[in-house]
Design a protein around this motif. Structure first.
Motif, PDB file in Angstrom:
ATOM      1  N   ALA A 286       0.841  -1.082  -0.171  1.00 50.16           N
ATOM      2  CA  ALA A 286      -0.145  -0.125  -0.098  1.00 50.16           C
ATOM      3  C   ALA A 286       1.065   1.277  -0.023  1.00 50.16           C
ATOM      4  CB  ALA A 286      -0.692   0.014   1.405  1.00 50.16           C
ATOM      5  N   SER A 287       2.069   1.217   0.765  1.00 47.27           N
ATOM      6  CA  SER A 287       2.615   2.509   0.750  1.00 47.27           C
ATOM      7  C   SER A 287       3.552   2.562  -0.399  1.00 47.27           C
ATOM      8  CB  SER A 287       3.960   2.178   1.927  1.00 47.27           C
ATOM      9  OG  SER A 287       3.353   2.028   3.237  1.00 47.27           O
ATOM     10  N   GLU A 291       3.374   5.964  -3.016  1.00 44.59           N
ATOM     11  CA  GLU A 291       4.577   6.507  -3.269  1.00 44.59           C
ATOM     12  C   GLU A 291       4.478   6.879  -4.957  1.00 44.59           C
ATOM     13  OE1 GLU A 291       7.907   8.876  -2.623  1.00 44.59           O
ATOM     14  OE2 GLU A 291       6.484   7.851  -1.354  1.00 44.59           O
ATOM     15  N   ILE A 292       3.814   5.731  -5.418  1.00 44.47           N
ATOM     16  CA  ILE A 292       3.895   5.931  -6.874  1.00 44.47           C
ATOM     17  C   ILE A 292       2.896   6.919  -7.315  1.00 44.47           C
ATOM     18  CG2 ILE A 292       3.110   4.457  -8.859  1.00 44.47           C
ATOM     19  CD1 ILE A 292       4.020   1.942  -7.647  1.00 44.47           C
ATOM     20  N   ARG A 293       1.643   6.900  -6.850  1.00 42.15           N
ATOM     21  CA  ARG A 293       1.090   7.955  -7.044  1.00 42.15           C
ATOM     22  C   ARG A 293       1.445   9.323  -6.812  1.00 42.15           C
ATOM     23  NH1 ARG A 293      -4.916   5.195  -5.282  1.00 42.15           N
ATOM     24  NH2 ARG A 293      -4.860   3.742  -7.289  1.00 42.15           N
ATOM     25  N   GLU A 301      -0.935   2.075 -16.956  1.00 40.23           N
ATOM     26  CA  GLU A 301      -0.514   2.484 -18.297  1.00 40.23           C
ATOM     27  C   GLU A 301       0.408   3.866 -18.046  1.00 40.23           C
ATOM     28  OE1 GLU A 301      -3.487   2.017 -17.330  1.00 40.23           O
ATOM     29  OE2 GLU A 301      -3.842   0.126 -18.599  1.00 40.23           O
ATOM     30  N   GLU A 302       0.527   4.738 -17.217  1.00 45.04           N
ATOM     31  CA  GLU A 302       1.426   5.925 -17.056  1.00 45.04           C
ATOM     32  C   GLU A 302       2.492   5.446 -16.322  1.00 45.04           C
ATOM     33  OE1 GLU A 302      -0.579   8.901 -14.766  1.00 45.04           O
ATOM     34  OE2 GLU A 302      -2.175   9.350 -15.914  1.00 45.04           O
ATOM     35  N   LEU A 303       2.551   4.439 -15.465  1.00 44.56           N
ATOM     36  CA  LEU A 303       3.477   3.903 -14.829  1.00 44.56           C
ATOM     37  C   LEU A 303       4.516   3.447 -16.031  1.00 44.56           C
ATOM     38  CD1 LEU A 303       5.461   3.402 -12.491  1.00 44.56           C
ATOM     39  CD2 LEU A 303       4.159   1.520 -12.019  1.00 44.56           C
TER      40      LEU A 303
END
Length: 381
Positions: A286-287, A291-293, A301-303
């Motif tokens: 979850a963390s 952090e990715i967001r 797709e953005e990642l």
């Protein structure tokens, strides 16, 4: 940090010199330096010196190896340290060939020097005292060049790590399962960092987990039932005292590791631990997602596009690096030919002034031709 080794050469001296001067290891012999002898005929010149003094020593030469920590020293600086070491321990009295090997992760110098000096035919005695002098001089030079210096206790520990890592399958397998002292220590340090507000709090938490702590140049821990202390830095670069303190200060920015529960002995034997580890993994996942967001990626797709962009940038940087590496290699070749021209110029000038002197040419043909070839190569560049 430089590790020193020395041993006598009693046979195949030429083979040993050819090995240390291998072009693949020394960038086509750019990192080869000789003193009072030539690279090609050093083995013969060593023998001639012995004959001049009627030496009966059975030792043809001594082979000294000086190894540096990976990524701590450049090729040029390592070679310079080798030259300075020769100046200190041989005092200009011994013929030697110095070669810096740059083909491995750890750069290292090979020094082969004659077993007698050129002034008095005095035999070099290699024993504990002479070795400690070499090591002392090497350590002093490392300090002058801002390189780390190894102590005996650290060396013993490094040897133990090498033994564990490459010889003992059991140790490797226990590490893999998470049941070794070091993997347990790593886990306890990681969780203590997450829970600690400062350094003292971290130390108190480690004590509460059953560790005895030894402070000094390198912090070490010993678990109840463990015979020897384990230096935290042997786990990895993130476990030195300095890095642990940094991680405590920046723990909110640090992501936990996922615990592998597959074939984990402790998880299989303890349902409580299995539940805790599962919960820990969910929190970590979850963390990581948060952090990715926070980095601006709101979908897979953005990642993936972000990763693709970084990959393209990485490839462009690699192409640029390869281009610069090629240019650097080209420059090194020019420097090599310039060095040859400088060292062989006197021979060529003698030939140029007396082109019809057949005896001179016969004695100096190799040096003259080496000069002419290098001069032509420089002219091409």
């Amino acid at each position: 940090m430089a590790v020193m080794k020395i041993h006598p050469i009693k046979t195949t001296l030429k083979k040993a010199i050819d090995y240390i001067c291998n072009g693949d290891k020394t960038d086509d012999e750019i990192y080869v330096t000789t003193h009072l002898c030539s690279r090609e005929n050093a083995h013969k010149e060593f023998e001639i010196t012995k004959k001049q003094f009627g030496s009966r020593t059975k030792t043809l030469a001594h082979h000294l190896i000086q190894s540096f920590v990976p990524e701590e020293v450049s090729f040029e600086e390592a070679h310079q340290v080798g030259i300075e070491l020769c100046d200190k321990i041989l005092e200009g009295k011994y013929e030697y060939v110095l070669a810096t090997h740059i083909d491995k992760e750890h750069i290292h110098n090979h020094i082969i020097f004659n077993s007698i000096d050129v002034d008095e035919g005095k035999v070099y005695h290699s024993y504990y005292g002479s070795y400690m002098n070499i090591r002392s001089q090497s350590d002093r030079l490392c300090k002058e060049h801002n390189l780390s210096v190894i102590d005996q206790e650290t060396q013993r520990e490094i040897n133990e790590i090498k033994r564990r890592k490459f010889v003992s399958w059991h140790d490797w397998n226990e590490d893999k399962k998470g049941s070794s002292y070091k993997s347990r220590l790593q886990f306890d340090i990681d969780r203590s960092i997450k829970q600690s507000v400062n350094w003292q709090d971290f130390l108190d938490r480690m004590k509460s987990f059953g560790y005895e702590i030894k402070l000094g140049n390198h912090i070490a821990f010993r678990k109840e039932g463990q015979q020897r202390f384990t230096r935290a830095k042997t786990i990895g670069v993130n476990y030195t005292e300095e890095r642990i303190k940094e991680r405590i200060l920046n723990k909110d920015k640090e992501l936990d590791n996922i615990i592998d529960l597959t074939n984990n002995n402790k998880a299989n034997s303890s349902k409580g631990y299995e539940r805790w580890a599962t919960k820990h993994n969910l929190k970590t996942a979850a963390s990581t997602l948060i952090e990715i967001r926070n980095k601006g990626f709101n979908s897979i797709e953005e990642l993936e596009r972000g990763i693709s962009r970084i990959s393209i940038e990485k490839n462009e940087l690699k192409r640029e690096f390869d281009k610069l590496s090629w240019e650097q290699k080209r420059i090194k070749k020019v420097v090599k030919h310039i060095q040859i021209c400088i060292s062989k110029r006197e021979h060529y000038e003698g030939y140029r002034k007396n082109p019809n002197d057949k005896i001179y040419m016969m004695m100096n043909r190799k040096d003259v031709e080496a000069y002419q070839k290098s001069y032509e190569e420089i002219d091409v560049f």
